[in-house]
Design a protein around this motif. Structure first.
Motif, short mmCIF file in Angstrom:
data_model
loop_
_atom_site.label_atom_id
_atom_site.label_comp_id
_atom_site.label_asym_id
_atom_site.label_seq_id
_atom_site.Cartn_x
_atom_site.Cartn_y
_atom_site.Cartn_z
N GLY A 7 0.82 -1.21 0.00
CA GLY A 7 0.00 0.00 0.00
C GLY A 7 0.84 1.25 0.00
O GLY A 7 0.42 2.30 0.50
N ALA A 8 2.03 1.17 -0.59
CA ALA A 8 2.95 2.32 -0.59
C ALA A 8 2.42 3.49 -1.41
O ALA A 8 2.80 4.63 -1.18
N SER A 9 1.55 3.21 -2.38
CA SER A 9 1.00 4.29 -3.19
C SER A 9 -0.35 4.77 -2.66
O SER A 9 -1.01 5.59 -3.30
N SER A 10 -0.75 4.28 -1.51
CA SER A 10 -1.99 4.72 -0.87
C SER A 10 -1.80 6.10 -0.26
O SER A 10 -0.69 6.65 -0.26
N TYR A 138 -7.75 12.01 5.71
CA TYR A 138 -7.73 13.03 4.65
C TYR A 138 -6.29 13.47 4.44
O TYR A 138 -5.38 13.02 5.14
N GLY A 139 -6.07 14.34 3.46
CA GLY A 139 -4.76 14.98 3.33
C GLY A 139 -3.99 14.66 2.07
O GLY A 139 -3.08 15.40 1.71
N ALA A 140 -4.35 13.56 1.38
CA ALA A 140 -3.61 13.18 0.18
C ALA A 140 -4.45 13.27 -1.08
O ALA A 140 -3.98 12.93 -2.16
N GLY A 141 -5.69 13.72 -0.96
CA GLY A 141 -6.56 13.81 -2.12
C GLY A 141 -6.96 12.46 -2.68
O GLY A 141 -7.36 12.36 -3.85
N LEU A 142 -6.85 11.40 -1.87
CA LEU A 142 -7.16 10.05 -2.34
C LEU A 142 -8.27 9.38 -1.54
O LEU A 142 -8.67 8.27 -1.88
N PRO A 148 -14.07 13.52 -2.40
CA PRO A 148 -15.13 13.57 -3.42
C PRO A 148 -16.12 14.70 -3.17
O PRO A 148 -16.60 15.33 -4.13
N ILE A 149 -16.42 14.99 -1.90
CA ILE A 149 -17.32 16.09 -1.58
C ILE A 149 -16.70 17.42 -2.00
O ILE A 149 -17.36 18.28 -2.62
N ALA A 150 -15.42 17.59 -1.69
CA ALA A 150 -14.74 18.84 -2.04
C ALA A 150 -14.68 19.04 -3.55
O ALA A 150 -14.95 20.12 -4.07
N ARG A 151 -14.34 17.99 -4.28
CA ARG A 151 -14.21 18.12 -5.73
C ARG A 151 -15.56 18.35 -6.40
O ARG A 151 -15.66 19.11 -7.37
N ARG A 152 -16.58 17.68 -5.90
CA ARG A 152 -17.91 17.88 -6.47
C ARG A 152 -18.37 19.32 -6.25
O ARG A 152 -18.96 19.95 -7.13
N ALA A 153 -18.09 19.84 -5.06
CA ALA A 153 -18.47 21.22 -4.76
C ALA A 153 -17.73 22.20 -5.66
O ALA A 153 -18.32 23.19 -6.14
N ALA A 272 -6.40 23.80 0.51
CA ALA A 272 -6.78 23.32 -0.82
C ALA A 272 -5.94 22.13 -1.28
O ALA A 272 -6.42 21.27 -2.02
N ALA A 273 -4.68 22.05 -0.82
CA ALA A 273 -3.80 20.95 -1.22
C ALA A 273 -4.31 19.60 -0.75
O ALA A 273 -3.95 18.55 -1.32
N CYS A 274 -5.12 19.60 0.29
CA CYS A 274 -5.62 18.32 0.83
C CYS A 274 -6.51 17.58 -0.15
O CYS A 274 -6.72 16.37 -0.01
N TRP A 275 -7.07 18.29 -1.10
CA TRP A 275 -8.04 17.68 -2.02
C TRP A 275 -7.45 17.41 -3.40
O TRP A 275 -8.17 17.01 -4.31
N GLU A 276 -6.14 17.58 -3.53
CA GLU A 276 -5.44 17.26 -4.77
C GLU A 276 -4.51 16.07 -4.53
O GLU A 276 -3.88 15.99 -3.48
N PRO A 277 -4.41 15.14 -5.50
CA PRO A 277 -3.54 13.98 -5.31
C PRO A 277 -2.11 14.39 -5.01
O PRO A 277 -1.53 15.23 -5.70
N GLN A 278 -1.53 13.79 -3.96
CA GLN A 278 -0.15 14.08 -3.60
C GLN A 278 0.77 13.15 -4.37
O GLN A 278 0.60 11.94 -4.36
N LEU A 279 1.76 13.72 -5.05
CA LEU A 279 2.69 12.91 -5.85
C LEU A 279 3.78 12.34 -4.98
O LEU A 279 4.10 12.88 -3.93
#
Length: 279
Positions: A7-10, A138-142, A148-153, A272-279
């Motif tokens: 689960g390293a990419s989780s 939360y925190g990694a956008g995954l 999903p709530i944040a992105r839908r909004a 805002a960074a919490c809702w974007e995928p962390q690379l």
């Protein structure tokens, strides 16, 4: 020391890997897809429980995936005595145990069965296990809860604000990663299932309001009153569990986490960074 990570990419794994590499650990990470390795980190292609190549005898094994397949894989190995095994379960093992929704009770039972299986597999071989039960992550956008709530909004420019009075304790994925690393240095955490919540308890309604305030664009707040939520519980069966839990406290007691590991997770102040995928 070699650390094997499933689960390293989780969402937790994305914060854990930099922490392990910063400690100078040699990391092997399982992935279902081919990935390029880098200094200190080797990606291994495979899938639990029966498609994992020979990874030797790592002294630390960490998993953020389903517990039962992980326990089955562990049972097939010959572990070195004293191997540290750290895994995550979920506070849903408790919070959904008495749910009115059969599918949610099944999730709770599956989590608890996985915890038991993992402990048994480790104890049979003399491995030292620790299981964390995080609250809402939360925190990694995954995550599949707040992101999903944040992105839908952001897409619709409308943010529903349900009138939930139940307490919540969201925990940042990086704080879970910090707890995992701390467990490596504190063998007294072995043989324990540790609840792991965020550093602040707040009502569900306030949690959603803070998510809205963290968004990079403006959204129209739409309060959803309690009578409408009660109607939704009866009219839409698949929403009965989530809507009912808006009035329930879904929190964790962090006292053992702090006493044994010295870890104090951050309060819920998302950006805002919490809702974007962390690379």
């Amino acid at each position: 020391m070699t650390v094997m990570v499933f689960g390293a990419s989780s969402q937790i794994g994305r914060f854990l890997l930099p922490r392990l590499l910063a400690r100078g650990e040699t990391v092997k990470a399982l992935s279902r897809s081919e990935r390029a390795s880098e200094p200190g980190l080797t990606w291994v292609h495979g899938k639990l429980p029966d498609r994992v190549p020979d990874v030797g005898r790592p002294l630390v094994i960490i998993s953020f995936g389903p517990l039962l397949p992980f326990a089955q894989w562990l049972s097939s190995l010959v572990l070195a005595p004293g191997t540290r095994v750290i895994a995550t379960s979920s506070m849903s093992a408790e919070s959904k145990q008495d749910s009115d929704v059969p599918a949610e009770r099944a999730i709770s039972q599956s989590l608890r069965d996985g915890e038991i299986a993992l402990a048994a597999a480790c104890e049979k071989q003399g491995a030292l296990w620790t299981i964390f039960r995080p609250t809402l992550i939360y925190g990694a956008g995954l995550d599949k809860s707040l992101t999903p709530i944040a992105r839908r909004a952001m897409r619709l420019r409308v943010f529903p604000l349900p009138a939930g009075r139940g307490l919540r304790q969201p925990v940042h994925a990086d704080d879970i990663a910090a707890a995992v690393v701390a467990a490596l240095d504190h063998p007294e955490a072995a043989g324990r299932i540790l609840p792991l919540g965020g550093g602040e308890r707040l009502t569900a309604g306030e949690m959603f309001a803070r998510v809205r305030r963290s968004l990079p664009i403006g959204t129209l707040p739409v309060p959803v009153p309690a009578p409408l939520l009660r109607l939704g519980r009866h009219a839409v069966p698949r929403l009965r569990g989530p809507l009912t839990r808006l009035e329930a406290n879904l929190v964790a007691d962090n006292s053992e986490l702090q006493r044994l590991l010295g870890v104090s997770p951050r309060p819920f102040q998302p950006d805002a960074a919490c809702w974007e995928p962390q690379l």
